[in-house]
Write a protein that holds these residues in place. Structure first.
Motif: not given
Length: 212
Positions: A123-134, A136-146, A205-211
């Motif tokens: 869910y987190v990396l899917g959009p990032l792999a294709f250069g798209r914006k993350p 919704p909730g990608a940061r929280a999802a990645f935090r949960w996975s960690e 990447t999550l921060e840069d794509k979000k901003s």
């Protein structure tokens, strides 16, 4: 990468091994940033890493599906034989009372949490792999996975089975089912997935794509 004092907390990175604090800068693709104290790798961006991690996460989900329901072991002793899957083992604790909670905990630690972690990573990396914006909730999802990483115990389960087989093999003939080899492959894939993941790069990447 020398020690540096700064008020910009987003530019700081702490070594997870020795807690040394550094001022982070993104290296070139293929280069690695290591801790000068303990030499732990802090940042290691790689070309195509997001797609590689997604492929490994999908592999984890497919292997876990088969490893859960296919026969894991079969035991033959004195003319009696029995084969069981991981799913059957989890259901063995559902006779009642607090054993139901034990059954759920067994299934969660061995099966559900590794699958959930893989799904969150996709869910987190899917959009990032294709250069798209993350999404919704990608940061929280990645935090949960960690946060769930210490509770993903598929590899602990395999080690426990290996220890048990040493004792059981003297009493009965043990045959390995397809799920056993799937779990063995699963442990290797999980290690490769975690080793291919540069967490600082993902957060950045999550921060840069979000901003953007």
């Amino acid at each position: 990468m020398p020690h540096h004092r700064t008020d910009d907390l987003d530019e700081l990175i702490a070594c997870p091994v020795c807690d040394a604090l550094y001022h982070a800068r993104m290296p070139e693709t293929g280069e690695r940033v290591t801790c000068s104290r303990c030499h732990h790798v802090l940042i290691a961006p790689k070309e195509g890493a997001f797609l590689r991690v997604i492929a490994l996460a999908l592999t984890v989900m497919i292997l876990m599906l088969g490893a859960t329901f296919f026969p894991f072991l079969s035991i033959d002793a004195q003319g009696f034989s029995n084969a069981a899957s991981v799913f059957d083992s989890a259901l063995a604790f559902t006779d009642g009372g607090w054993m139901v909670a034990l059954s759920f905990a067994t299934a969660a630690l061995i099966v559900l949490i590794p699958v959930l972690r893989a799904a969150l990573v996709i869910y987190v990396l899917g959009p990032l792999a294709f250069g798209r914006k993350p999404w919704p909730g990608a940061r929280a999802a990645f935090r949960w996975s960690e946060d769930l990483r210490p509770w993903s115990m598929a590899e602990i389960f395999v080690i426990g089975v290996a220890v048990a087989l040493v004792k059981v093999s003297d009493l009965a003939r043990v045959d390995y089912g397809p799920a056993f080899f799937m779990f063995a492959a699963l442990v290797v894939v999980i290690v490769l997935q975690d080793g291919s993941m540069c967490r600082w790069t993902i957060w950045k990447t999550l921060e840069d794509k979000k901003s953007s």
